[in-house]
Every structure is written in structure tokens, then in C-alpha cells.
Scaffold this active site. Structure first.
Site, PDB file in Angstrom:
ATOM      1  N   HIS A  46       0.817  -1.210   0.000  1.00  0.00           N
ATOM      2  CA  HIS A  46       0.000   0.000   0.000  1.00  0.00           C
ATOM      3  C   HIS A  46       0.855   1.266   0.000  1.00  0.00           C
ATOM      4  CE1 HIS A  46      -3.278  -2.503   2.325  1.00  0.00           C
ATOM      5  NE2 HIS A  46      -3.071  -2.942   1.102  1.00  0.00           N
TER       6      HIS A  46
HETATM    7  C1  LIG Z   1      -0.490  -7.715  -4.058  1.00  0.00           C
HETATM    8  C2  LIG Z   1      -1.364  -6.557  -3.670  1.00  0.00           C
HETATM    9  C3  LIG Z   1      -2.462  -6.778  -2.849  1.00  0.00           C
HETATM   10  C4  LIG Z   1      -3.274  -5.691  -2.486  1.00  0.00           C
HETATM   11  N1  LIG Z   1      -4.432  -5.934  -1.795  1.00  0.00           N
HETATM   12  C5  LIG Z   1      -5.302  -4.906  -1.582  1.00  0.00           C
HETATM   13  C6  LIG Z   1      -6.579  -5.143  -1.044  1.00  0.00           C
HETATM   14  O1  LIG Z   1      -6.957  -6.280  -0.783  1.00  0.00           O
HETATM   15  N2  LIG Z   1      -7.399  -4.068  -0.840  1.00  0.00           N
HETATM   16  C7  LIG Z   1      -6.998  -2.789  -1.129  1.00  0.00           C
HETATM   17  O2  LIG Z   1      -7.754  -1.847  -0.847  1.00  0.00           O
HETATM   18  N3  LIG Z   1      -5.801  -2.544  -1.664  1.00  0.00           N
HETATM   19  C8  LIG Z   1      -4.960  -3.571  -1.925  1.00  0.00           C
HETATM   20  N4  LIG Z   1      -3.776  -3.333  -2.542  1.00  0.00           N
HETATM   21  C9  LIG Z   1      -3.409  -1.954  -2.840  1.00  0.00           C
HETATM   22  C10 LIG Z   1      -4.212  -1.361  -3.988  1.00  0.00           C
HETATM   23  O3  LIG Z   1      -4.287  -2.257  -5.064  1.00  0.00           O
HETATM   24  C11 LIG Z   1      -3.539  -0.051  -4.378  1.00  0.00           C
HETATM   25  O4  LIG Z   1      -3.539   0.807  -3.265  1.00  0.00           O
HETATM   26  C12 LIG Z   1      -4.262   0.616  -5.533  1.00  0.00           C
HETATM   27  O5  LIG Z   1      -4.266  -0.215  -6.671  1.00  0.00           O
HETATM   28  C13 LIG Z   1      -3.595   1.938  -5.844  1.00  0.00           C
HETATM   29  O6  LIG Z   1      -4.317   2.557  -6.885  1.00  0.00           O
HETATM   30  P1  LIG Z   1      -3.634   3.696  -7.761  1.00  0.00           P
HETATM   31  O7  LIG Z   1      -4.633   4.137  -8.751  1.00  0.00           O
HETATM   32  O8  LIG Z   1      -3.026   4.684  -6.861  1.00  0.00           O
HETATM   33  O9  LIG Z   1      -2.398   3.011  -8.501  1.00  0.00           O
HETATM   34  P2  LIG Z   1      -2.161   1.595  -9.180  1.00  0.00           P
HETATM   35  O10 LIG Z   1      -3.273   0.656  -8.940  1.00  0.00           O
HETATM   36  O11 LIG Z   1      -0.790   1.188  -8.799  1.00  0.00           O
HETATM   37  O12 LIG Z   1      -2.210   1.936 -10.739  1.00  0.00           O
HETATM   38  C14 LIG Z   1      -1.197   2.656 -11.368  1.00  0.00           C
HETATM   39  C15 LIG Z   1      -1.116   2.194 -12.810  1.00  0.00           C
HETATM   40  O13 LIG Z   1      -0.277   3.110 -13.515  1.00  0.00           O
HETATM   41  C16 LIG Z   1       0.579   2.388 -14.382  1.00  0.00           C
HETATM   42  N5  LIG Z   1       1.758   3.222 -14.600  1.00  0.00           N
HETATM   43  C17 LIG Z   1       2.752   3.515 -13.715  1.00  0.00           C
HETATM   44  N6  LIG Z   1       3.652   4.355 -14.284  1.00  0.00           N
HETATM   45  C18 LIG Z   1       3.204   4.595 -15.534  1.00  0.00           C
HETATM   46  C19 LIG Z   1       3.699   5.387 -16.615  1.00  0.00           C
HETATM   47  N7  LIG Z   1       4.820   6.124 -16.506  1.00  0.00           N
HETATM   48  N8  LIG Z   1       3.007   5.388 -17.781  1.00  0.00           N
HETATM   49  C20 LIG Z   1       1.848   4.666 -17.919  1.00  0.00           C
HETATM   50  N9  LIG Z   1       1.351   3.897 -16.920  1.00  0.00           N
HETATM   51  C21 LIG Z   1       2.013   3.873 -15.745  1.00  0.00           C
HETATM   52  C22 LIG Z   1       0.853   1.096 -13.653  1.00  0.00           C
HETATM   53  O14 LIG Z   1       1.258   0.087 -14.555  1.00  0.00           O
HETATM   54  C23 LIG Z   1      -0.496   0.820 -12.982  1.00  0.00           C
HETATM   55  O15 LIG Z   1      -1.327   0.034 -13.804  1.00  0.00           O
HETATM   56  C24 LIG Z   1      -2.945  -4.385  -2.919  1.00  0.00           C
HETATM   57  C25 LIG Z   1      -1.857  -4.180  -3.750  1.00  0.00           C
HETATM   58  C26 LIG Z   1      -1.075  -5.249  -4.150  1.00  0.00           C
HETATM   59  C27 LIG Z   1       0.088  -4.998  -5.065  1.00  0.00           C
END
Ligand SMILES: Cc1cc2nc3c(=O)[nH]c(=O)nc-3n(C[C@H](O)[C@H](O)[C@H](O)COP(=O)(O)OP(=O)(O)OC[C@H]3O[C@@H](n4cnc5c(N)ncnc54)[C@H](O)[C@@H]3O)c2cc1C
Ligand code: SF4
Length: 500
Positions: free
Chosen positions: A439
Site C-alpha cells: 500500500h
Molecule cells: C499484491 C497486492 C495486494 C493488495 N491488496 C489490496 C486489497 O486487498 N485491498 C486494497 O484496498 N488494496 C490492496 N492493494 C493496494 C491497492 O491495489 C492499491 O492501493 C491501488 O491499486 C492503488 O491505486 P492507484 O490508482 O493509486 O495506482 P495503481 O493501482 O498502482 O495503478 C497505477 C497504474 O499506472 C501504471 N503506470 C505507472 N507508471 C506509468 C507510466 N509512466 N506510464 C503509464 N502507466 C504507468 C501502472 O502500470 C499501474 O497500472 C494491494 C496491492 C497489491 C500490489
């Protein structure tokens, strides 16, 4: 065509949109849905594959669906593995689908940090949480598919008089196969590639996978678009570039990806001293238990149960499960030792202790564009970790566990609580084994000025008009609960604000 991959690009491609969104996880998907349905021409760019490339093994998931191949480590007091998902759907492709709403007290604290701005107050967030929960199918884990690993934790904690239950998850079709972190093979998990992103696409959004953004276009003192390299999904060779011109640029690359991109794009200085600072992780560590009866931790909802201790408000213990191969690797050992462990594995249970941390770290970029992560604990985090591990030992024993494996280097199976407590009390953080964080958050915080934050309460960067951030990097503090639902709710509110 609204979902494109590397196969749809050759050479230099130029697109025009009202809004370009970088990243397709919870923050990008939720913003795209609102903006596209609000009539904006939206293009989403995503580094990872356009369509899931799931297979039931870790090598595959690291290769296709974990950022930087699953190799990110925050160095500081200890080495903490940091995980973030990759691909259209972002972290939701590989996460455990746990859905919590951020506690009211935390949201009220944010209102104060934001100088009274009320857009994330509990009363404002509640209807958005309701709406998103409906869309992504949040329900309480069904006891029929929960599995013994989860039921044991609930049973043990309740026997000690603690609050405990099965977790709410966005898994309306879950059959309890236990491999959420390898990608859901049955489609039972409602990751955002199955709901928010199709909704955005139905409203006209174009989603381009296999495209890593490296540049942010700035003209006339405001953000005007982005460009990135398009790579073949399998061999990663560059097949072209995509440039999207848009008057609104939304970064949703995640709490590692967004500050990493700002550094790579050379904008970190312009956006102020807080870019990449204040990284929180929710660091976690697990206690394993050995039972006389069969548990088969890999059967049932992946992480489907939690307990709470009122004396430990900053600790959230929940189930830990692993497929057999990963469990054997974690246990280590060779020859007859490995054979003995293979025999034990079916009888093992696991519980992860997650801490709402006060410690902080940083995210910047190395010369090759990969993330450079650091992290340092506050004393209170270690105290919470220690107390949480001890409470978890008690819960596991009360649930039916006979022997305990505490996550301290050099300490094997212990038979009783006294031995477990002594090992936990004696170890400092450098001796904690398998510290892990999924996270990352709060690396481009929301706040009132450039000195203490990167974006304003409307999500727009203090230092660059037209540039917004809608992902988990904007949290003003650590949440204390799993962040996906809050990320989606905040992105929804911010995108509604962008529509005016
Ligand atoms: C193994 C695991 C288990 C988890 N379990 C839970 C859970 O059960 N419940 C929960 O609430 N949270 C959980 N989380 C955390 C949750 O998934 C994240 O907090 C959430 O996905 C974050 O969302 P976000 O939109 O900030 O970024 P992310 O979901 O990380 O999305 C960012 C995206 O941007 C893309 N990206 C990055 N840099 C670039 C770039 N320069 N150009 C283009 N694309 C790019 C990445 O490939 C990614 O697809 C878990 C995470 C993991 C890894
Ligand atoms: S436990 Fe299995 S079926 Fe259920 S959501 Fe996770 S991967 Fe899908």
C-alpha cells in the site's frame, strides 16, 4: 476501437483529447469513468498489458502485472519489499480485493489539513463509497467459500473477546480459489478492468496499453499533454511512441509511479519540495501457525478475515495466504528439511499484521528510470508491529494453532506463547523477516501550499496548472485500512470537480 495494445501502434502516433490519464488503476479508472460520462474526450495510457495475461505462477505475474517486475524494495532501517500492480486495471488485477472505508476520524483530520475544505468529509464520501461499492460489487465474504485459514482467525479473535469478522471484498463471483494475487482466473473478482474502465470506454474513452509515459508536455506555463514509449508486451522492444495533446493531464500512475514519472519528466523541482516525499507503506509482517488439523491456506478467499484490538487502533491484522509454491519458498530449506516442510504446509495458517505508519520514506528515480525508494520507521510503528505480532500469536493459538512461526531471523517454530513473545521482544526491526508493503501512498500529498504538498484540494498541482493527480499518492496521511476503495472515491470526487 477503444482498447488498444502495442499491436495497434507503429511509429509515431498523435492523438487529441480533452483529458489524458496516465495509469489505469483505481485512481485512473474512477476518474476516467466520471470524465468520459461527463462528455470529455478521454484517453488513458497504461504501461502494462491491455488485457490480463494471467497464469497461476509468480514468475508470470511478476513479468506482466507487477511494476518493475516485482523487484521494488524500500531501503532504510530495514529492506521492505514494495508491491504495485501493472496493466489495464492497475493494482486491482493482483490485489486481494479487500474493501474498507477510511475511518471518519482520518477523513475529519484531512479536512483540517485541507484548511476546512469539506470535499472528503465523511458525509461527502459516504454516498460516493456507496456508489462505487455498488459498481464494483462489494459484499461480505461468504463463509461457504471463506476456507479454514480465514475462519480460524475469526474464531480465535472472538474467543479472546475481540472484534473479528470476514472481510468485505469486491468479489461478487468468488469461488474461493485463493489466488487473487496471481490474477483471478474465474473472473470472480470485480477488478476495475471489468467495471469502471468498460464504463469509461462505453462513454467513448480510448484506452491504450503497453505505453509508458515518460514526458509531460508543458506549453505556456501549463500542462498540455504527455508522450510515452509503446513496447511489445512480451519482448519489451519499442514499437513506437504515442503523444496525446490535452488541456487536462491527470496522473494516476500510483504512489510510486506518479512521483517516479515527475522525476523522469524533469518536473519534480517545479512541483515543489514535497514530490516523492512522505511515503507511507502500511508495512506488514506475518505470523504463521501450525495446526493438528488440515488448513490448506491456499483454499478459500485469499485474504478474507480480520480482527481488531481496541488497544491497538493503528494495527489491522488480516489473513495471510499463499499458494503452496510461494509458501515453500518462504519457508526455505532443502532435502529432508524441505520434505518436512512440504508435509507441514497443508496444516499451516497465516495472519498478517499491518501497521498504519507514522514513519516516512521517499520515491525518486534512478538514472535508468526505475524507482529509488527509501523508508524509515518511527518508534511507534515498531511498538505497534511488536504488539500486533504478539496479539496475533494469541489469536492464532486461540483459533486452534499448536505451534507458532514468528517473523524473526533465526527463530524457527516455537511451542508456546512465552517463547514467541520473548523472540518478538528481543528483536529490533533489522531482524524482522519478510517485511512487505502493498500500500504505497501519500507521495504527492494534497494540501494547502507548495511547501507542504504537491496538489491542492481540487487535485490540481500547485506548481503546474492543468496537471492533476487522482491516485493513492494524494492521501494527506496514512489510511490505516486497505486503500483501493478510498482511492476510487477520491478520484470520483476530484473528477466531478474537473467537470465544473
Ligand atoms: C499484491 C497486492 C495486494 C493488495 N491488496 C489490496 C486489497 O486487498 N485491498 C486494497 O484496498 N488494496 C490492496 N492493494 C493496494 C491497492 O491495489 C492499491 O492501493 C491501488 O491499486 C492503488 O491505486 P492507484 O490508482 O493509486 O495506482 P495503481 O493501482 O498502482 O495503478 C497505477 C497504474 O499506472 C501504471 N503506470 C505507472 N507508471 C506509468 C507510466 N509512466 N506510464 C503509464 N502507466 C504507468 C501502472 O502500470 C499501474 O497500472 C494491494 C496491492 C497489491 C500490489
Ligand atoms: S479467491 Fe479466487 S475466485 Fe475468489 S476473487 Fe480471488 S482469485 Fe477470484
Amino acid at each position: 476501437m477503444t482498447l488498444r495494445s502495442w499491436e495497434d501502434v507503429s511509429g509515431e502516433v498523435e492523438l487529441e483529447a480533452d483529458v489524458v490519464i496516465v495509469g489505469t488503476g483505481p485512481g485512473g479508472a474512477a476518474a476516467a469513468r466520471v470524465l468520459a460520462e461527463g462528455g470529455r474526450r478521454v484517453v488513458m495510457l497504461e504501461e502494462g498489458p491491455a488485457r490480463p495475461r494471467f497464469a497461476p505462477n509468480y514468475a508470470n505475474i511478476m513479468r506482466y502485472h507487477m511494476q518493475e517486475g516485482g523487484s521494488m524494495v524500500a531501503l532504510g532501517d530495514a529492506a521492505i519489499g514494495v508491491a504495485a500492480g501493472r496493466g489495464v486495471g492497475g493494482g486491482t488485477l493482483v490485489n486481494s480485493a479487500i474493501c474498507w472505508r477510511t475511518p471518519d476520524a482520518v477523513l475529519e483530520g484531512w479536512t483540517e489539513v485541507l484548511g476546512g475544505d469539506a470535499r472528503f468529509r465523511p458525509q461527502a464520501m459516504a454516498p460516493v463509497y456507496d456508489e462505487i461499492s455498488e459498481i464494483i460489487g462489494v459484499t461480505k465474504t461468504n463463509p461457504d467459500i471463506a476456507g479454514e485459514n480465514n475462519l480460524l482467525i475469526v474464531r480465535g479473535a472472538r474467543a479472546l473477546g475481540l472484534e473479528a469478522d470476514l472481510l468485505h471484498r469486491n468479489t461478487p463471483g468468488c469461488v474461493g480459489c485463493g489466488i487473487c494475487n496471481l490474477g483471478c482466473p474465474s473472473g470472480g473478482k470485480a477488478s476495475v478492468d471489468r467495471n469502471l474502465i468498460p464504463m469509461a470506454r462505453a462513454a467513448g474513452a480510448l484506452v491504450q496499453g503497453d505505453t509508458k509515459v515518460t514526458k509531460i508536455l508543458v506549453e505556456g506555463g501549463r500542462a498540455r499533454g504527455v508522450s510515452g514509449l509503446v513496447r511489445h508486451t512480451d519482448d519489451r522492444r519499442v514499437v513506437g511512441t504515442v503523444t496525446v495533446r490535452a488541456d487536462t493531464v491527470v496522473l494516476a500512475a500510483g504512489a510510486v509511479g506518479t512521483p517516479r514519472l515527475l522525476h523522469v519528466a524533469g518536473l519534480a523541482d517545479q512541483l515543489g519540495p514535497r514530490v516523492g516525499k512522505g511515503l507511507h507503506l502500511h508495512p506488514g509482517n506475518a505470523v504463521m501457525g501450525l495446526c493438528d488439523h488440515e488448513v490448506r491456506m491456499w483454499k478459500g478467499a485469499t485474504q478474507g478475515a480480520y480482527f481488531l484490538d481496541p488497544d491497538l487502533p493503528d494495527v489491522l491484522p488480516h489473513t495471510l495466504s499463499m499458494p503452496p509454491g510461494a509458501l515453500l519458498m518462504m519457508m526455505g530449506g532443502q532435502g529432508s528439511v524441505a520434505k518436512e516442510r512440504l508435509r507441514q504446509m497443508g496444516h499451516m495458517a497465516g495472519c498478517l499484521v499491518m501497521v498504519s505508519d507514522k514513519g516516512e520514506g521517499t520515491v525518486s528515480a534512478n538514472a535508468d528510470g526505475t524507482a529509488n525508494l527509501s523508508y524509515y520507521f518511527e518508534d511507534v510503528d515498531i511498538q505497534n508491529m511488536r504488539a500486533g505480532l504478539k496479539r496475533t500469536c494469541e489469536v492464532l493459538l486461540a483459533g486452534g494453532v499448536k505451534r507458532l512461526l514468528v517473523p524473526i531471523v533465526g527463530v524457527g517454530w516455537v511451542d508456546g506463547i512465552d517463547e514467541a513473545f520473548a523472540a518478538i521482544d528481543a528483536a529490533d526491526v533489522t531482524r524482522y523477516q519478510g517485511m512487505y508493503a502493498a500500500h504505497p501512498m501519500a507521495t504527492c500529498r494534497m494540501g494547502q501550499s507548495l511547501d507542504d504538498s504537491v496538489v491542492a484540494p481540487d487535485g490540481q498541482a500547485h506548481g503546474l496548472p492543468g496537471l492533476y493527480i487522482t491516485d493513492s499518492s494524494i492521501f494527506p496521511t496514512s489510511l490505516g485500512v486497505n486503500p483501493q476503495l478510498t482511492t476510487m472515491a477520491m478520484a470520483t470526487i476530484l473528477a466531478e470537480g474537473m467537470l465544473g
